[in-house]
Scaffold this motif. Structure first.
Motif, short mmCIF file in Angstrom:
data_model
loop_
_atom_site.label_atom_id
_atom_site.label_comp_id
_atom_site.label_asym_id
_atom_site.label_seq_id
_atom_site.Cartn_x
_atom_site.Cartn_y
_atom_site.Cartn_z
N GLN A 1 2.37 1.55 0.66
CA GLN A 1 2.05 0.30 0.45
C GLN A 1 1.32 -0.44 1.42
N LYS B 1 -8.12 2.53 -4.64
CA LYS B 1 -6.71 1.80 -4.25
C LYS B 1 -6.41 1.77 -2.64
N SER C 1 3.28 9.25 -7.12
CA SER C 1 4.73 8.74 -7.59
C SER C 1 5.58 9.69 -7.09
N GLN D 1 -11.28 -2.07 -1.20
CA GLN D 1 -10.11 -3.07 -1.00
C GLN D 1 -10.39 -3.88 0.18
N THR E 1 -3.07 -0.50 -2.59
CA THR E 1 -2.79 -1.54 -3.34
C THR E 1 -1.84 -1.13 -4.48
N GLU E 2 -1.93 0.21 -4.85
CA GLU E 2 -1.24 0.88 -5.92
C GLU E 2 -0.55 2.32 -5.26
N GLN E 3 0.47 2.63 -5.88
CA GLN E 3 1.19 3.89 -5.58
C GLN E 3 0.64 4.81 -6.36
N VAL E 4 -0.19 5.84 -5.81
CA VAL E 4 -1.06 6.76 -6.59
C VAL E 4 -0.19 8.26 -6.32
#
Length: 450
Positions: A335, A293, A344, A84, A339-342
């Motif tokens: 964040q 990510k 949860s 990224q 780039t993504e919530q891994v």
């Protein structure tokens, strides 16, 4: 991939590996001050490390330092680059963190209580200490290491394995309450029948695979045979064994769920489980699901057994900031580095809501050991490869020779540090005083054991 230029003798390689996960106190010779190695190591030390024995590699001396920071020279290594680009961390220094005090462990030669600043100045084994709050670096010191240097996480890597399994549970690919043999057909008909994935996650299997000083050196014990097979070492009575076969042969000792029995072999069961469900190698699974990510500053190094199995129970390396980035995945500031919530909310809630009792962890060998490390027994228990969970939701993971990963999701706080010492683990004593210092306070929700 990095490989040995000149392979270690197999006996030395096994000594290296068994020492890596030992908890026994090892008498260390007086090491060279680590600040002399900041700009690199002398050639002679590389030669000595390649020929080092058990004590030399893991006593916290010079060879220990070299191995911690240059493990890719000794083992095959999968490289996970940042895909990224760097997602930089802002800085908001809080000098008050350095004034937080802690008592030293009874074995320490340091006279306490000491402030964190004093500890990092006086502890010749302390290499780096980093605190991130709300996605900003609020405290960062590298007294005996460079900011960009790689270092082993040791057992702080274990939550990497549980994170992947928790993702698969959330996706319905694994039912944690079913026997793990549901997903590992070749384990059916063994003592693993009836042991659930959750039991493996919490190291509550009752299987005779616990890591102890005795088991690691008993050639008939599964714990030793696991390590021998990982490194292709010939067992005295069984010859060279396959890791999967060794794990399949593990006998039952007690009923599941009675006590916390720490075992790196259980982390490797999770690696095998993920590979079986996903039909892919673990390094690629973790890269695809998590690390791709993350806007890391350097490459993540996953060190492998000769047949390509990622040794997620301890052999993972990165720089300190990227170590912190992994911890940040469990905080509201994810964040800022991904780039993504891994991780949860469901996964985090599972860690907290399914934590076992205080009696459960203290019934095992390592519960009292962990209490001594942090200087308090006010935690609840371990959970899902994390060593400790507190009532305020904070998480702790220890690593051999003083590596540490502390995450406070409710405070949006991460504390990480690198050390090279197998006896004085006083660095662990600072995490709770820092977290509960009032510097990061707001109303904390309670976590209730199941």
């Amino acid at each position: 991939m990095s490989v040995l230029t000149k392979p270690l003798k197999i006996s030395r390689l096994f000594s290296l590996m068994t020492a890596l996960f030992a908890t026994a106190t090892i008498a260390a010779t007086e090491p060279t001050p680590l600040d002399r190695f900041i700009n690199g190591f002398p050639m002679q030390l590389e030669k000595e490390t390649r020929n080092a024995d058990y004590n030399e590699l893991f006593s916290g001396g010079d060879a220990s330092t070299y191995f911690n920071m240059r493990v890719s020279e000794f083992l095959p290594t999968a490289i996970l680059p940042s895909r990224q680009g760097v997602m930089a961390l802002a800085k908001a220094p809080m000098p008050a963190i350095g004034k937080v005090k802690a008592d030293m462990m009874s074995v320490s030669k340091l006279k306490g209580p000491l402030s964190l600043d004093q500890f990092l100045e006086q502890a010749s084994f302390a290499q780096g200490f980093l605190v991130v709050h709300q996605g900003k670096i609020v405290y960062e010191k590298y007294p005996r290491i460079r900011q960009e240097d790689h270092h082993l996480w040791m057992s702080c890597a274990k939550p990497m394995a549980s994170l992947v399994i928790d993702q698969l549970i959330s996706e319905g690919k694994i039912d944690q309450h079913k026997p793990i043999t549901t997903y590992l057909p070749d384990f059916k008909g063994t003592s693993w029948d009836g042991v659930t994935t959750r039991d493996v996650m919490d190291m509550a299997t009752g299987m005779d695979i616990e890591d102890t000083t005795e088991s690691r050196f008993d050639p008939n014990n599964i714990a030793r045979r696991v390590y021998e097979s990982e490194f292709g070492f010939e067992n005295k009575t069984r010859g060279v064994e396959n890791l999967r076969d060794v794990l399949r042969s593990t006998p039952k000792k007690d009923e599941p769920g009675l006590a916390f029995n720490y075992a790196s072999g259980l982390t490797q069961m999770l690696v095998i489980l993920a590979e079986e469900v996903e039909q892919d190698r673990w390094a690629q699974i973790f890269d695809r699901r998590v690390w791709s990510k993350v806007g890391a500053e350097g490459a993540l190094q996953l060190h492998l057994t000769p047949d390509g199995i990622a040794a997620v129970h301890g052999l993972v390396s990165s720089n300190l900031r990227d170590f912190a980035r992994f911890g940040m995945l469990y905080t509201p500031s994810w964040q800022k580095i991904a780039t993504e919530q891994v991780v949860s909310k469901e996964i985090l809630d599972r860690i907290h809501s399914e934590v076992r009792s205080h009696e459960f962890i203290m019934a095992g060998f390592d519960g009292p050991v962990f209490a001594d490390r942090v200087g308090t027994d006010d935690f609840i228990a371990n959970s899902r490869q994390w060593d400790l969970v507190w009532p305020d939701g904070d998480l702790m993971k220890f690593g051999l020779m003083g590596q540490g990963l502390y995450v406070s999701p409710t405070r949006d706080l991460v504390i990480v540090y690198f050390n090279v010492n197998n006896e004085d683990l006083s660095a662990h004593r600072f995490v709770r005083p820092i977290a509960t210092s009032g510097l990061f306070d707001k109303q904390q929700p309670k976590v209730n054991p199941q």
